[in-house]
Scaffold this motif. Structure first.
Motif: not given
Length: 181
Positions: A29-33, A144-146, A175-176, A18-19
């Motif tokens: 990018e995270r979703i695309a990964d 993705a941790g979202l 994400a929000a 998480p970031s």
């Protein structure tokens, strides 16, 4: 100094840490990964954020639409249907339903009523497959941790772990914030 790794710790190489400083390009990018269909997963994430609103961050198990309670996954499916309006597979489903109903002699004589019956059956079939697509996209978002996912509702002993329970999706704060920015 070398530290021995914890041999019993579960390691998920796909899950991103998480970031708090996630911005929109980093979110995409995270979703695309993690997703084979990142555009679809991003649309699902946006709809979950819309359903969750700014207060709780959780969406589901039901969404109010015109005074009617609709399960969250059904609402997500219905919201994404316009994307597939001209899709060749959707047109093929319409043809299959019409020919199937004609073969069963189940179509009314009135053309408008027949079109309504066909559209209702197409809606049922698309919603059935759409629920699977939404669940797959949400699984990608969870990896993705979202998004976090849990189920809520009546629990009975049943071989299907869903067992009359509906999904609740909670969007992470990072994400929000990325979607609002």
């Amino acid at each position: 100094m070398f530290q021995q790794p914890d041999l019993f710790a579960s390691v998920d190489p796909v899950r991103q840490p998480p970031s708090d400083d996630l911005n929109l390009p980093a979110l995409i990018e995270r979703i695309a990964d993690v997703s084979r269909r990142p555009r679809y997963a991003f649309m699902v994430l946006n709809l979950i954020a819309k359903a969750a609103g700014r207060n709780s961050g959780s969406a589901g198990p039901y969404v109010q639409v015109d005074g009617e309670r609709i399960p969250l996954r059904d609402w997500l499916c219905d919201s994404l249907v316009p994307i597939a309006q001209r899709d060749a597979r959707r047109l093929a489903i319409v043809d299959q339903v019409r020919s199937g109903l004609e073969a069963q002699k189940a179509l009314p004589d009135d053309p408008q009523e027949a079109a309504r019956v066909v559209q209702e059956e197409v809606k049922v079939r698309i919603r059935r497959s759409g629920r699977c697509n939404v669940s797959r996209a949400v699984s990608d978002l969870v990896r993705a941790g979202l998004v976090r996912r849990h189920y809520q509702g009546f629990r009975v002993d049943h071989h299907n772990r869903g067992a009359q329970r509906e999904a609740v999706y909670t969007i992470t704060d990072a994400a929000a914030r990325a979607l609002r920015a």
